[in-house]
Every structure is written in C-alpha cells, then in structure tokens.
Enzyme design. Structure first.
Site, PDB file in Angstrom:
ATOM      1  N   ASP A   1      -1.487   1.573  -3.874  1.00 36.02           N
ATOM      2  CA  ASP A   1      -2.106   0.556  -4.326  1.00 36.02           C
ATOM      3  C   ASP A   1      -3.462   1.371  -4.988  1.00 36.02           C
ATOM      4  O   ASP A   1      -4.528   0.305  -5.184  1.00 36.02           O
ATOM      5  CB  ASP A   1      -2.337  -0.779  -3.708  1.00 36.02           C
ATOM      6  CG  ASP A   1      -2.844  -0.259  -2.322  1.00 36.02           C
ATOM      7  OD1 ASP A   1      -2.648   0.819  -1.743  1.00 36.02           O
ATOM      8  OD2 ASP A   1      -3.754  -1.092  -1.530  1.00 36.02           O
TER       9      ASP A   1
ATOM     10  N   SER B   1       0.637  -1.225  -0.145  1.00 31.76           N
ATOM     11  CA  SER B   1       0.225  -0.178  -0.123  1.00 31.76           C
ATOM     12  C   SER B   1       0.880   1.254  -0.016  1.00 31.76           C
ATOM     13  O   SER B   1       1.646   1.494  -0.922  1.00 31.76           O
ATOM     14  CB  SER B   1      -1.000  -0.096   1.201  1.00 31.76           C
ATOM     15  OG  SER B   1      -1.955   0.881   1.126  1.00 31.76           O
TER      16      SER B   1
END
Length: 631
Positions: free
Chosen positions: A240, A97
């Site tokens: 992401d 992420s």
C-alpha cells in the site's frame, strides 16, 4: 469470527474465510457510529478482493446515514492526504499492506487522519460489530472524488527541489506490484531523476515478489539491478506504499533510523534544528545526533505519530520504514521520504554509503524474536537482572549502560518477545545478546532441566541448603551427599549452565533459573539443596527472600579449599562447556576471589575439599545442620 481479525493497529485476515463482505459491512457500520461521522473517506488497494470488501464497507457506512467520499484505488498515504484535504470525520482504507495476496484488511482513521488503534478506539469498534445497529432512515450518499493530482503537486512542492538537483542521479525503484505507481508514475515524470522501474504493473497477486520489504528475499531483485546498472540508490515500496526500504549504491539496505538521521541533518542549520519523533529502538548514534530535539516513541506508526503531534515535531520515523511529516499533518508518506533522500544525495554529491557512515558507530543485533508463553514473568526477570542500569518502560523494558543498551518488548499480536541490543563492540553485543536471550528462554530451559532432577525417595526436613564457593572448590562433591542424607532435591546451577550452552544462550539466567526451579519444588513441600554464587549481596537476598516466602530456614555452608588446590584442579578443568579452556576458568577464579574474601555469612560448616577426610567432614557438617534445625 469477526473478533479474531482485529489486531493492534488494524483489521487483517484471509479472504473470505476470516475477512469477508459481512464483516466489512459490520466494521464500516461500527466505525461510522464510533466516529459519529457525517462524512468518511474510503480507499482501496489492488487486491482482487478489495472491490467487494470496499463496496460492503461503503454500504455499512451509509447505512448509518453517513456520507462516503470514495477515492477508489489509493495508496495509504494518499488516503490520509485525502482525508485531511477534505476535512472528513474519518475513513477506512481497504488494504492488507505487506501481507500475501490471500489477505485483506481495513485501516481505520479518525479526524485529521489519526490512526484508530486498540489504544484509541479499535476495541470499541470491535464491540460495536456485535451490536444490533439500526439502519438510518436517511441513508448516506456515495460520491467519487480523486485527490491524486493534489497529492502529486504537494509531493513535488515539498520534495526539496529534486527537479533541479537530481537530474544526474540514477535510481532503481521497485514497487512490488503494489499501489506506489499510482503516484510515482506522475511524480517521476515531473521530478526528473533517471529511474529504472521494477514491478510497476499494479497487480494484487504480486507476481514479482511478495510486498513485504522487511524481508531480504523481496529486495534481491532490486539489489541485483542496482549492481547491474551501477545505480546511485534504490527504493522499494510495500503493497500500500506506506513503507519504504532504501538501498545504497552497493545494494545494502540502509536502516530506517539512519534514513531519519539523514533527514535530520539535511533540515538542520546553525540557527535551527528540527524536532523529530523516533522509534525508541533507533541506534544510539542517531539519538546522539537528535539530542534534546529527539522525542522517543513506543514502537508502531500510530504511537510515533501521536508523539510527533504532542511535540509538534517536524518529522518522525520507525524501524519498519514508516516516515511521517508535519506537512502531511503528521501522517506518513513513503514517496515524500524517497524524494527527500534523493535530494540529499544529489546535494551532497557523495555515495549514500558514505553519507550514513557516521551513523555506523555501534554494533547492533537487529530485532531478535523469541516465542514465550509467560511474557510478563520473563520481563520481570529481565528487569530484575538489569536493575543497576538506567531503565525506562515506555515500551517494554529499555536499559542503558555506558557501553551498551537493550530493549525487550512484547509483540502486540503474537506470544513473542522482541529484543534489540546495541553495544560499542561486536564482541560485547554478542555477549549481551546471549545473556538476555538466556533470560528470555529461561522457562524453556527450566522445563528441560526439571526432566533431569532426581527426586528423593522420601521427603526430609524442609529447609534450604546453599553451598557457597569459588569455581573449582568442589561444591557439588559436598552438596550431593548432604542432599541424599537429608532427603533434599538437589538443584545444580552448573547443569543448568550446560543446557543454556547447548541452546546457544549465555549464563546470565542460570542462577535465577536454579532459584525458580528450587522454589517450585519447595512449594511442593520438598527441602532444597542449591549451589549458587552468593558472593553478590543481591543474590543472597533473593535466596533468603524465597526461603522467607515459603517460611523455611536457610543453612549456609562454605566450600573453601586452599587456592593451590583449586588452581591445580582448574589446570585440568573438565567442563569445557562452561569455560573454553583452563586459562578462562582460572581467570574466572581470580575475578571472583575478591568478592569471596569479603563474605559475611553465618556458615554452619566450612569444608576443605583438598583433604582426604571428606566423608568425615560431611558427617560433622550433618550433625551441625541437625543441631541447628533442632533435629
């Protein structure tokens, strides 16, 4: 080593020291077994370690006999969309992420793209990684399928007619060198807004800036470009592309709760209002807008999504920048949120800063993080200190009053307490932040104060001596010699206040710290002398409860000189660390005076510190205390 990389919502660690190919294989294997899966989706972000990690995840899954649909490089929302589109039994997205490039991670999802967190199976998967899972005789297959075109079409269809409305809107989009351009490049060709792109080369080393869009330094390039080209709005995506940051035409970041407020207003009509699940830390202004159609959730995207499903809500959001939609089967889509915001700005024909103005009614502290070791004890102190407010414990402690509210909760991954305070005014908010942070920092302050405590040469009779009196009455001048006479440990609330002041805290915790320190020494067999404001019944009860638990008597003494003496003393009050000036000290005296006029104590002795015979009064009080204790 594997156990250390499991967090509250996913798996995360530095590659290859913490998260490596062996761990990836075991977790893939364990997830397939836990989900009892026949088919799983696997996607990956652009980090340099992602192909190797992804390959081992797929190998682990197929070793159980489960088939894999590999969607290759993907955003996390595309991964969720693909899982739902296929109707798979679950999946694993390889991504860290918003973390720096040396990290990687795994997000595990179950059926209908439900996030697997510690509350829904991640701990079970963790346990299974230590088990000896047998290899299936019939290994699963791996097929490569892309759902990107389907997802792009879905976004355009559900974007709120951006193509027709947004031709004249000028955007700046910063992809943070993450996965967002995989989707945005095609979407923007079809959606039509005039956009300037920043950091659109997908590069898992993140050369432009780190992909953590919660940090202001990672939004600076976007802000500068908005101002440079006079853009209407700016957007930033994390690594992401599941989180979105929104900036107005002035380059100011719009809080995610205000973005959800805009989405709510846009979807509302005279005949129907949408349902929305929201992070319980949202501003009161937005909660007022939602009314009964708002459903508060624990902090975390997995909890918001769960709340959405339970309420059959139309959308949801949390302050971290996740925006969930019913049409995504309750999963998040940062790109869809972006397109809907663009459509709102285009339709309203007003600057974004003006559209969110109605929400900016209250002063908000933002999240304040403090490292605390004994978090449960501190939370109990806070709960007790604010028990007169409207309290709920959905996530940590939330307490509401007419003109302010706060939430304090424990971090899921670190020894930290997270505090948010919101009030009707900046002044009130600042005061309440100081008060609550003083309670949060109480253990640290207690330890520092204990270093200054003077221990008696010998332990005397064990009892609790408490002086009661208004500011300026002279409680210390009485308590200090009495403590020496009886061999008591003297606890000074004023000295604790001084430490709180030096650390930038408020005084809210001073008396509870004094009492906890006193109790500590009492449990070691010492008698205690303490000056505390016992004009409030609850504080008196707390002191008596401590004495009861340790089974020692309480002796109350009253320090009550004439008002004229106190006021003259306060006019030259020396403790500038306690009050900013004499006027504030005098105001404090008059504010508390009515409470002291109604005291109902069995005082053993009442002192008049205005008299010159203080030594004689101390001797008289000592004799009375001895008689009362049977000495």
């Amino acid at each position: 080593m594997i156990s250390k990389i499991f967090r509250a919502y996913d798996v995360r660690g530095i590659y290859p020291e913490e998260l490596n190919e062996e761990a990836a294989f075991r977790i893939g294997q364990a997830a397939a077994v836990f989900l009892k899966a026949k088919t799983m989706i696997v996607g990956e972000d652009a980090r340099s370690s992602s192909p190797a990690i992804s390959a081992k995840v797929k190998e682990g899954i197929t070793s159980t006999g489960c088939n894999v649909i590999s969607i290759g490089r993907s955003t996390t929302p595309l991964f969720y969309f693909s899982l739902n589109k296929l109707g798979a039994d679950g999946g694993i997205m390889v991504t860290a992420s918003h973390n720096p490039p040396q990290y990687n991670g795994l997000k595990v999802a179950g059926r209908e793209a439900e996030p697997i967190s510690v509350n829904s199976g991640l701990l079970e998967i963790k346990k299974l990684t230590d088990a000896d899972i047998p290899m299936s005789d019939n290994r699963g297959s791996v097929k490569e399928i892309s759902f990107k075109e389907d997802y792009v079409s879905f976004l355009i269809k559900n974007s709120g007619s951006v193509i027709e409305k947004a031709k004249n809107i000028k955007l700046v989009i910063d992809a943070s060198n993450g996965m967002a351009p995989l989707i945005l490049s095609d979407v923007m060709k079809k959606a039509g807004p005039n956009a300037t792109f920043l950091n659109f080369d997908i590069d898992g080393t993140f050369p432009g800036h780190l992909p953590d869009i919660s940090k202001e330094e990672n939004l600076k390039e976007l802000k500068d470009k908005i101002l440079e080209i006079s853009a209407d709005i700016g957007f930033a995506f994390d690594g992401d592309a599941d989180r979105l940051a929104v900036l107005d035409e002035k380059g100011n970041k719009i809080s995610a709760d205000f973005v959800v407020g805009l989405l709510y207003k846009a979807k509302s009509s005279w005949f129907k209002r949408p349902k929305v699940a929201y992070d319980l830390r949202f501003s009161k202004s937005v909660k007022e807008l939602f009314g009964r159609n708002g459903f508060p959730s624990r902090v975390g995207y997995a909890f918001v999504r769960k709340t959405m499903k339970a309420a059959s809500a139309d959308f949801g959001g949390e302050l971290a920048g996740h925006f969930d939609f019913k049409e995504m089967n309750y999963a998040e889509s940062a790109v869809l949120a972006m397109l809907k915001v663009v459509a709102i700005v285009a339709k309203e024909r007003k600057p974004l800063s003006k559209l969110v103005e109605p929400f900016q009614k209250y002063a908000n502290s933002g999240e304040i993080n403090t490292e605390v070791q004994n978090r449960e004890n501190v939370l109990d102190k806070i709960k007790n200190a604010y028990k007169d407010g409207k309290t709920n414990e959905l996530d940590g402690i939330t307490v509401e009053y007419n003109d302010w509210w706060f939430n304090v909760r424990a971090s899921n991954t670190e020894p930290i307490l997270r505090l948010v305070v919101e009030a009707d005014s900046r002044e009130l908010m600042d005061k309440k932040v100081k008060d609550i942070t003083s309670l949060i920092g109480s253990e640290e302050v207690a330890k520092e104060y204990e270093k200054t405590v003077v221990m008696p040469e010998q332990k005397g009779k064990q009892f609790l001596l408490c002086s009661v009196g208004l500011v300026g009455a002279g409680k210390t001048t009485v308590l200090k010699p009495l403590a020496e006479k009886f061999g008591l440990v003297r606890i000074s609330t004023d000295e604790i206040r001084k430490i709180l002041k030096e650390k930038g805290y408020g005084y809210k915790a001073a008396e509870s710290i004094a009492l906890s320190v006193g109790e500590k020494y009492a449990r070691q067999g010492h008698g205690i002398a303490i000056d505390a404001d016992c004009s409030r019944a609850e504080k008196r009860r707390e002191i008596e409860e401590v004495a009861r638990k340790i089974n020692i008597p309480v002796i109350w003494i009253h320090v009550n000189p004439p008002e004229e003496f106190i006021i003259n003393k306060l006019k030259n009050y020396p403790h500038t660390w306690l009050f900013k000036d004499a006027e504030q000290a005098i105001q404090n005296y008059y504010a508390r005076k009515p409470l002291h006029e109604k005291l109902d104590f069995d005082f053993t002795y009442t002192f008049d510190t205005s008299r010159s015979d203080l030594g004689k009064q101390i001797d008289e009080a000592s004799e009375k205390i001895k008689r009362k204790l049977g000495l």
